[in-house]
Scaffold this motif. Structure first.
Motif, short mmCIF file in Angstrom:
data_model
loop_
_atom_site.label_atom_id
_atom_site.label_comp_id
_atom_site.label_asym_id
_atom_site.label_seq_id
_atom_site.Cartn_x
_atom_site.Cartn_y
_atom_site.Cartn_z
N GLU A 30 28.96 -20.47 40.85
CA GLU A 30 28.73 -19.22 41.57
C GLU A 30 29.95 -18.83 42.40
OE1 GLU A 30 25.63 -17.38 44.90
OE2 GLU A 30 25.20 -19.30 43.93
N HIS A 31 30.54 -19.81 43.08
CA HIS A 31 31.71 -19.54 43.91
C HIS A 31 32.90 -19.10 43.05
CE1 HIS A 31 34.68 -19.93 47.11
NE2 HIS A 31 35.39 -20.70 46.30
N ALA A 32 33.17 -19.84 41.98
CA ALA A 32 34.31 -19.52 41.12
C ALA A 32 34.14 -18.16 40.46
CB ALA A 32 34.48 -20.61 40.06
N LEU A 62 36.77 -15.09 40.98
CA LEU A 62 37.52 -14.59 39.84
C LEU A 62 37.22 -13.12 39.54
CD1 LEU A 62 37.39 -17.66 37.44
CD2 LEU A 62 39.35 -16.83 38.75
N LEU A 63 35.97 -12.73 39.75
CA LEU A 63 35.62 -11.33 39.51
C LEU A 63 36.34 -10.41 40.50
CD1 LEU A 63 31.81 -11.46 38.68
CD2 LEU A 63 33.72 -11.00 37.12
N ILE A 68 43.81 -19.69 42.40
CA ILE A 68 43.29 -18.90 41.28
C ILE A 68 43.48 -19.65 39.97
CG2 ILE A 68 43.58 -16.78 39.96
CD1 ILE A 68 42.05 -16.49 42.59
N LEU A 69 44.63 -20.29 39.80
CA LEU A 69 44.86 -21.07 38.58
C LEU A 69 43.85 -22.21 38.48
CD1 LEU A 69 48.77 -21.28 38.46
CD2 LEU A 69 47.26 -19.85 37.08
N LEU A 70 43.54 -22.83 39.60
CA LEU A 70 42.54 -23.91 39.60
C LEU A 70 41.17 -23.37 39.21
CD1 LEU A 70 41.49 -26.75 40.24
CD2 LEU A 70 41.29 -26.04 42.64
N LEU A 71 40.79 -22.22 39.76
CA LEU A 71 39.49 -21.63 39.43
C LEU A 71 39.42 -21.24 37.96
CD1 LEU A 71 38.82 -19.42 42.59
CD2 LEU A 71 37.72 -21.59 41.98
N GLN A 72 40.54 -20.75 37.41
CA GLN A 72 40.57 -20.42 35.99
C GLN A 72 40.39 -21.68 35.14
OE1 GLN A 72 44.35 -18.31 35.92
NE2 GLN A 72 43.30 -16.35 35.70
N ASP A 88 30.59 -14.28 28.12
CA ASP A 88 29.92 -13.10 27.56
C ASP A 88 30.36 -11.83 28.29
OD1 ASP A 88 28.55 -14.70 25.80
OD2 ASP A 88 26.72 -14.79 27.00
N ARG A 89 30.54 -11.94 29.61
CA ARG A 89 30.97 -10.79 30.38
C ARG A 89 32.39 -10.38 30.00
NH1 ARG A 89 29.79 -10.61 36.76
NH2 ARG A 89 27.86 -11.43 35.88
N ILE A 90 33.24 -11.36 29.74
CA ILE A 90 34.61 -11.07 29.33
C ILE A 90 34.62 -10.36 27.97
CG2 ILE A 90 36.77 -12.13 28.56
CD1 ILE A 90 36.31 -14.27 30.72
#
Length: 200
Positions: free
Chosen positions: A59-61, A65-66, A85-89, A108-110
């Motif tokens: 949920e946090h990531a 990212l959004l 951000i790289l870590l979250l990706q 799916d959203r992407i």
């Protein structure tokens, strides 16, 4: 209460880092608690279980990212390309590969976003959904194949400097055709012939 919230954030951040590197199965409650500097009991107090912790991390990531997704896709505010951000990706790539519901939902959203983007362009493709899916998975492979990509580049592409090189190479790849339209038509004709012959 503020100390509890601070501990919760430390646990979540430690979990994201370990999940990104080891996967969900490879990171234990004990490892995460130790990395966060808390007890396993406190971790369970905040999240209940490793699955509950993973859900909180997802949920946090996803939220983080959004917030930056539009800036990246519109080529604005690229200064937001930070180690966090790289870590979250990387975390989301691993989460998706591990079968996380939130990771799958993000994928799916992407894909849906990619189809909307494609419809606004002048690009002519024979199968929009397959085109966007292939493009997305190719981009994801830059994370999932990080070790081999780093070996080829001679630098860690998980670093900001290494990722910049990957993005430069991506721009080279996507800004110029590798084959001509005539060659593409010839290849399609061959595919039609080959797959037409194997139809029942």
């Amino acid at each position: 209460m503020s100390n509890d919230l601070t501990a919760r954030a430390r646990i979540r951040d430690a979990a994201i880092e370990l999940f990104a590197e080891r996967g969900i199965e490879g990171a234990t409650i004990r490892d995460i608690a130790q990395a966060a500097g808390v007890s396993s009991g406190l971790l369970r107090h905040h999240f209940g279980s490793k699955e509950g912790l993973r859900d909180a991390c997802d949920e946090h990531a996803l939220s983080e990212l959004l917030q930056v997704n539009a800036h990246f896709t519109e080529f604005r505010s690229l200064d937001r390309l930070t180690p966090k951000i790289l870590l979250l990706q990387r975390y989301f790539m691993r989460s998706t590969m591990d079968g996380s519901p939130a990771g799958t939902a993000m994928f799916d959203r992407i894909i849906d976003y990619g189809e909307e983007w494609l419809a606004r362009t002048d690009l002519k493709v024979s199968d929009p959904r397959a085109f966007v899916g292939l493009l997305t998975v190719m981009k994801m492979s830059m994370f999932t194949m990080r070790d081999l990509l780093s070996r080829a580049a001679g630098t860690d592409v998980g670093s900001v400097e290494g990722w910049r090189r990957v993005l430069d190479a991506s721009l080279d790849l996507f800004s110029q055709p590798l084959i001509t339209p005539v060659q593409a038509d010839q290849a399609r004709a061959q595919l039609d012939k080959i797959f037409g012959e194997v139809q029942p």
